[in-house]
Design an enzyme around this catalytic site. Structure first.
Site, mmCIF file in Angstrom:
data_model
loop_
_atom_site.group_PDB
_atom_site.id
_atom_site.type_symbol
_atom_site.label_atom_id
_atom_site.label_comp_id
_atom_site.label_asym_id
_atom_site.label_seq_id
_atom_site.Cartn_x
_atom_site.Cartn_y
_atom_site.Cartn_z
ATOM 1 N N SER A 125 -20.439 -20.504 -52.218
ATOM 2 C CA SER A 125 -19.836 -21.832 -52.281
ATOM 3 C C SER A 125 -20.926 -22.883 -52.532
ATOM 4 O O SER A 125 -21.703 -22.726 -53.474
ATOM 5 C CB SER A 125 -19.036 -22.064 -50.998
ATOM 6 O OG SER A 125 -18.148 -23.134 -51.143
ATOM 7 N N ASP A 243 -8.492 -19.882 -55.998
ATOM 8 C CA ASP A 243 -9.198 -20.879 -55.191
ATOM 9 C C ASP A 243 -8.431 -22.202 -55.157
ATOM 10 O O ASP A 243 -8.189 -22.804 -56.199
ATOM 11 C CB ASP A 243 -10.600 -21.104 -55.793
ATOM 12 C CG ASP A 243 -11.565 -21.753 -54.824
ATOM 13 O OD1 ASP A 243 -11.106 -22.474 -53.919
ATOM 14 O OD2 ASP A 243 -12.784 -21.534 -54.970
ATOM 15 N N HIS A 298 -10.620 -18.910 -51.998
ATOM 16 C CA HIS A 298 -12.024 -19.279 -51.861
ATOM 17 C C HIS A 298 -12.762 -18.401 -50.845
ATOM 18 O O HIS A 298 -12.373 -18.324 -49.687
ATOM 19 C CB HIS A 298 -12.122 -20.743 -51.434
ATOM 20 C CG HIS A 298 -13.513 -21.296 -51.505
ATOM 21 N ND1 HIS A 298 -14.234 -21.346 -52.687
ATOM 22 C CD2 HIS A 298 -14.332 -21.800 -50.556
ATOM 23 C CE1 HIS A 298 -15.421 -21.877 -52.447
ATOM 24 N NE2 HIS A 298 -15.512 -22.151 -51.173
#
Ligand SMILES: *[C@@H]1O[C@H](CO)[C@@H](O)[C@H](O)[C@H]1NC(C)=O
Ligand SMILES: *[C@@H]1O[C@H](CO)[C@@H](O)[C@H](O)[C@H]1NC(C)=O
Ligand SMILES: *[C@@H]1O[C@H](CO)[C@@H](O)[C@H](O)[C@H]1NC(C)=O
Ligand SMILES: *[C@@H]1O[C@H](CO)[C@@H](O)[C@H](O)[C@H]1NC(C)=O
Length: 316
Positions: A125, A243, A298
Site C-alpha cells: 500500500s 480495491d 485492498h
C-alpha cells in the site's frame, strides 16, 4: 485461500489520534545478525502500510512463508521507530521527507544491509510509493527488484469515507478537506502528502510535500530520480482487482482517473511516461516493468500470490 492478517489497512482517519492503545501484545523480536552466505537470495526490505507496525504477526508470517518458499532470505522490516506503537503512529503522522531520510540512513548504517551489493523490496500500500522514494532519493544499497501491492503511485483523489457515527474521523476529514494544502497538514498528515486530484493540479504542484516531487511532475526534473529508477532490474506493480479502499485503485499502475467521468488514462498515455520523467518508459522497453493483478480487495494477500512474487522476483 489463506489470507494473511495484515492489521488495520483500512484508512479510518479516526486512527490519527491516540494510537498506542490497541496494539497486540509484543512478541520478542528475533533479529538475526549473522547473515549467512549460504543463502544466495538477496535480502528483502519490506515497508508496511498504514496502520500497521513492523512487529505485526502478519509480517512475521510473510517472512516465514518467504523462507519456506524460496529458502532462507534475510528480511528487514522497515520501521520509523523501534517502538511498534511509535512506528504505527508514523504511518499516519509525520513529514515524509524526513521519514524517507531516516529509512535511508537506517539502510546505509545497517550492519548487514550496508554490506550487500543489492536488496529486493516489497512495499505494501503506501509503503509501495515510499519504497520507490527510497530508490529515487538514496538507493544505498541498490534495489534490484521492487514489488508494490496496491500502492498509490499516482496518489489518492479521495480520503477514505468515515462511518456514520465516527465523529472523530469526521472531524479529521473535515479538517483535511479544507486544509489539505496547508504546510501544517502537508508536514504532518501522511496520506495528505500523496493526495492528488487531477481537477486541481495547480494546488498539488505548488504544495504537495511528497508525491509531486517523487513523481517528478514539477517543471524542474530531478535527474537522480530517473537515474536511480533505471538501476532497478524489475519493477512490478500489483493492482487489487476489487480495491475500494484506494481511490482510484488504478493509482497502483500510475494511471490517472478523471474524478467526474471516471475515464482512465493509462500510464503509457501520460506525459510522465511519454517524456519519461522517472525512467518508467525506459524500463518498460527493456521488459523490466510489470503490471500484475491480485484478485480481491485492498491488501487481501493470498498465500498463492505471495509465493508467485517470491518465485518470480526474489528467488536467486
Ligand atoms: C528466514 O531466514 C533468515 C535468513 O537465514 C533468518 O534471518 C530469518 O529469521 C528467517 N525467518 C523466519 C521467519 O524464520
Ligand atoms: C535530486 O535528488 C537528490 C537525491 O534526493 C538530491 O540530493 C538532489 O539535491 C536533488 N536535486 C535537485 C535539483 O533537487
Ligand atoms: C518537511 O521536512 C523538510 C525537511 O526538513 C522541510 O524542508 C519541509 O519544508 C517540510 N515540509 C513541510 C510541508 O513543512
Ligand atoms: C474530466 O472529465 C470531465 C467530463 O468529461 C471534463 O469536463 C474535465 O475536463 C475532465 N478533467 C480533466 C482533469 O481532464
Amino acid at each position: 485461500m489463506m489470507v494473511l492478517a495484515l492489521s488495520a489497512l483500512g484508512w479510518a482517519l479516526s486512527l490519527l489520534l491516540p494510537i498506542a492503545a490497541a496494539l497486540p501484545p509484543q512478541q520478542p523480536l528475533v533479529e538475526q545478525d549473522d547473515f549467512s552466505d549460504k543463502s544466495s537470495n538477496l535480502p528483502l526490505i519490506l515497508w508496511h502500510g498504514l496502520g500497521d507496525n513492523y512487529k505485526a504477526d502478519g509480517l512475521r508470517d510473510i517472512g516465514k512463508l518467504l523462507n519456506e518458499t524460496i529458502g532462507d532470505t534475510y528480511t528487514y522490516f522497515i520501521r520509523l521507530d523501534d517502538d511498534p506503537s511509535g512506528d504505527r503512529q508514523a504511518t499516519f503522522l509525520g513529514n515524509l521527507t524526513l521519514q524517507v531520510e531516516k529509512v535511508c540512513e537506517d539502510m546505509a548504517n545497517h550492519p548487514i544491509l550496508s554490506k550487500v551489493d543489492a536488496v529486493n523490496g516489497l512495499g505494501f500500500s503506501q509503503g509501495g510509493q515510499f519504497l520507490r522514494a527510497y530508490v529515487e532519493r538514496c538507493n544505498k544499497p541498490r534495489m534490484s527488484n521492487l514489488v508494490t501491492f496496491g500502492a498509490q503511485h499516482n496518489g489518492i483523489s479521495e480520503f477514505q469515507q468515515c462511518g456514520d457515527n465516527d465523529w472523530l474521523c469526521q472531524s479529521w476529514s473535515g479538517l483535511l478537506k479544507g486544509n489539505t494544502w496547508t504546510d501544517f497538514v502537508q508536514s504532518r498528515l501522511v496520506p495528505a502528502q500523496y493526495f492528488r486530484n487531477p481537477e486541481d493540479l495547480e494546488s498539488y504542484l505548488e504544495s504537495s510535500n511528497f508525491l509531486a516531487d517523487i513523481n517528478n511532475e514539477r517543471e524542474v526534473k530531478n535527474e537522480t530520480y530517473k537515474k536511480n529508477m533505471k538501476k532497478l532490474d524489475k519493477f512490478a506493480m500489483y493492482l487489487f482487482s476489487e480495491d475500494v479502499t484506494v481511490i482510484p485503485k488504478e493509482s497502483a499502475y500510475f494511471a490517472e482517473v478523471n474524478t467526474t467521468s471516471e475515464e482512465v488514462t493509462k500510464l503509457k498515455d501520460r506525459d510522465l511516461y511519454k517524456e519519461d520523467w522517472l525512467g518508467l518508459k525506459w524500463l518498460d522497453e527493456k521488459k523490466r516493468l510489470d503490471f500484475r493483478i491480485a484478485e480481491g480487495g485492498h491488501m487481501a494477500l493470498s498465500k498463492e500470490i505471495l509465493q508467485e512474487v517470491f518465485n518470480d522476483y526474489y528467488k536467486a
